[in-house]
Motif scaffolding. Structure first.
Motif, mmCIF file in Angstrom:
data_model
loop_
_atom_site.group_PDB
_atom_site.id
_atom_site.type_symbol
_atom_site.label_atom_id
_atom_site.label_comp_id
_atom_site.label_asym_id
_atom_site.label_seq_id
_atom_site.Cartn_x
_atom_site.Cartn_y
_atom_site.Cartn_z
ATOM 1 N N ILE A 56 -52.513 -22.742 32.182
ATOM 2 C CA ILE A 56 -52.221 -22.426 33.579
ATOM 3 C C ILE A 56 -50.931 -23.107 34.030
ATOM 4 O O ILE A 56 -50.105 -22.497 34.734
ATOM 5 N N ILE A 57 -50.729 -24.351 33.633
ATOM 6 C CA ILE A 57 -49.503 -25.063 34.003
ATOM 7 C C ILE A 57 -48.274 -24.347 33.451
ATOM 8 O O ILE A 57 -47.254 -24.186 34.147
ATOM 9 N N CYS A 58 -48.348 -23.887 32.217
ATOM 10 C CA CYS A 58 -47.212 -23.158 31.623
ATOM 11 C C CYS A 58 -46.905 -21.888 32.406
ATOM 12 O O CYS A 58 -45.736 -21.564 32.667
ATOM 13 N N GLU A 59 -47.951 -21.169 32.802
ATOM 14 C CA GLU A 59 -47.752 -19.941 33.573
ATOM 15 C C GLU A 59 -47.192 -20.270 34.962
ATOM 16 O O GLU A 59 -46.303 -19.560 35.472
ATOM 17 N N ALA A 60 -47.686 -21.353 35.571
ATOM 18 C CA ALA A 60 -47.189 -21.755 36.896
ATOM 19 C C ALA A 60 -45.707 -22.103 36.836
ATOM 20 O O ALA A 60 -44.940 -21.777 37.757
ATOM 21 N N LYS A 61 -45.274 -22.757 35.768
ATOM 22 C CA LYS A 61 -43.857 -23.088 35.618
ATOM 23 C C LYS A 61 -43.002 -21.820 35.552
ATOM 24 O O LYS A 61 -41.916 -21.759 36.137
ATOM 25 N N SER A 75 -42.573 -29.777 40.581
ATOM 26 C CA SER A 75 -42.854 -30.154 39.202
ATOM 27 C C SER A 75 -44.338 -29.960 38.911
ATOM 28 O O SER A 75 -45.193 -30.244 39.759
ATOM 29 N N PHE A 76 -44.630 -29.462 37.721
ATOM 30 C CA PHE A 76 -46.010 -29.186 37.316
ATOM 31 C C PHE A 76 -46.425 -30.140 36.202
ATOM 32 O O PHE A 76 -45.679 -30.343 35.235
ATOM 33 N N VAL A 77 -47.622 -30.694 36.355
ATOM 34 C CA VAL A 77 -48.122 -31.702 35.418
ATOM 35 C C VAL A 77 -49.511 -31.308 34.949
ATOM 36 O O VAL A 77 -50.386 -30.986 35.769
ATOM 37 N N CYS A 78 -49.710 -31.322 33.633
ATOM 38 C CA CYS A 78 -51.048 -31.091 33.084
ATOM 39 C C CYS A 78 -51.783 -32.426 33.040
ATOM 40 O O CYS A 78 -51.422 -33.330 32.266
ATOM 41 N N HIS A 79 -52.803 -32.558 33.885
ATOM 42 C CA HIS A 79 -53.520 -33.835 33.970
ATOM 43 C C HIS A 79 -54.870 -33.608 34.655
ATOM 44 O O HIS A 79 -55.065 -32.606 35.351
ATOM 45 N N ASP A 80 -55.768 -34.542 34.463
ATOM 46 C CA ASP A 80 -57.085 -34.519 35.091
ATOM 47 C C ASP A 80 -56.958 -35.029 36.525
ATOM 48 O O ASP A 80 -56.510 -36.163 36.751
ATOM 49 N N ALA A 81 -57.348 -34.205 37.486
ATOM 50 C CA ALA A 81 -57.233 -34.585 38.900
ATOM 51 C C ALA A 81 -58.093 -35.792 39.257
ATOM 52 O O ALA A 81 -57.862 -36.431 40.278
ATOM 53 N N ARG A 82 -59.060 -36.098 38.445
ATOM 54 C CA ARG A 82 -59.903 -37.279 38.697
ATOM 55 C C ARG A 82 -59.189 -38.587 38.374
ATOM 56 O O ARG A 82 -59.632 -39.657 38.817
ATOM 57 N N GLU A 83 -58.101 -38.506 37.616
ATOM 58 C CA GLU A 83 -57.466 -39.724 37.105
ATOM 59 C C GLU A 83 -55.983 -39.828 37.438
ATOM 60 O O GLU A 83 -55.359 -40.839 37.134
ATOM 61 N N TYR A 84 -55.399 -38.831 38.067
ATOM 62 C CA TYR A 84 -53.943 -38.774 38.199
ATOM 63 C C TYR A 84 -53.400 -39.874 39.118
ATOM 64 O O TYR A 84 -53.924 -40.114 40.202
ATOM 65 N N TYR A 85 -52.334 -40.506 38.659
ATOM 66 C CA TYR A 85 -51.601 -41.463 39.500
ATOM 67 C C TYR A 85 -50.192 -41.594 38.933
ATOM 68 O O TYR A 85 -50.025 -41.837 37.738
#
Length: 260
Positions: A56-61, A75-85
């Motif tokens: 999904i991130i690749c398509e969003a870019k 900017s788009f980042v592939c990461h877990d929303a529970r842990e992002y900082y």
């Protein structure tokens, strides 16, 4: 990528988002294909958009490159929303359309709210939406309600739908089962692909009551400014809790300098 009807209110939702707090820097948790992130960047904000799916991130870019003259604004980042900082202090965090609630365990959903708190500056604004449990309770047939851990036959007899893939209307009564002990909703969904056999899954999501969301926000260090029942694309139009269109709860909250 299929565009469901409920995604067509993006510009109205972005207008609503911009009405609260500063709009210089925005973090979008669970951004999907970036429809809010890209529109906010087009309006002048610097947006960081996070999603767990690399595909999904690749398509969003790709979509951002086609629609943004200043690609550096989003900017788009592939990461877990529970842990992002990322160490920044954002003016605003958004988390829309059932990212909170996509996990059946409250602990995981609360971690997403903690992420919002951690990434916001003091007095920064958090805008979220979750699915409306109160409406769901009125829609689920009585025969499909109960303690589903003790009566799994309720889930077994549910018919299978293709709703998630075709129209996204996951409030159709005949396809829902509700665990009244946990607020978790169960569905059976089939996904079909051109070049392979279809897949079938049991989907679980956590839906909330407005008072629940307000309480969770308070415990995580937020002051709720607005909490209302709404429909997609119309966050500025409050509805009653069981209005047939009130599938979402929208909350706007401010980060305060103290957690309970």
């Amino acid at each position: 990528m299929i565009e469901h009807n409920w995604t067509k209110g993006t510009l109205n939702e972005v207008k609503f988002i911009k009405e609260y707090g500063e709009n210089n820097t925005i973090l979008d948790l669970g951004c999907g294909y970036g429809r809010h992130a890209i529109a906010l960047a087009q309006s002048g904000a610097y947006v960081t958009a996070v999603d767990f799916s690399q595909e999904i991130i690749c398509e969003a870019k790709k979509i951002a490159c086609e629609n943004l003259s200043e690609i550096s604004k989003c900017s788009f980042v592939c990461h877990d929303a529970r842990e992002y900082y990322d160490g920044k202090a954002y003016d605003k965090v958004i988390c829309l359309f059932d990212v909170i609630g996509s996990f059946p365990d409250d602990k995981d959903n609360i971690k997403i709210i903690e992420t919002a708190y951690r990434n916001l500056k003091i007095n920064g604004i958090f805008i979220l939406s979750v699915m409306n449990l109160e409406l769901t309770e009125t829609l689920v047939y009585d025969a499909n309600k109960g303690n589903l851990q003790k009566n799994s036959n309720i889930i077994r007899r549910l018919p299978t739908s293709c709703i998630m893939q075709t129209n996204g209307n996951i409030f159709k009564s005949e396809f829902l089962a509700l665990d009244t002990e946990t607020g978790i909703v169960y569905r059976k969904e089939r996904f079909s692909y051109d070049d392979s056999l279809s897949d079938e899954y049991i989907i679980r999501d956590r839906r909330y009551k407005l008072d629940e969301i307000k309480s969770i926000l308070k415990l995580q260090g937020f002051e709720t400014i607005i909490g209302r029942y709404v429909r997609a694309g119309h966050f500025d139009e409050p509805l009653s809790n069981t209005d047939k269109y009130a599938k979402e709860i929208c909350a706007v909250a401010r980060k305060v300098n103290k957690r309970l």
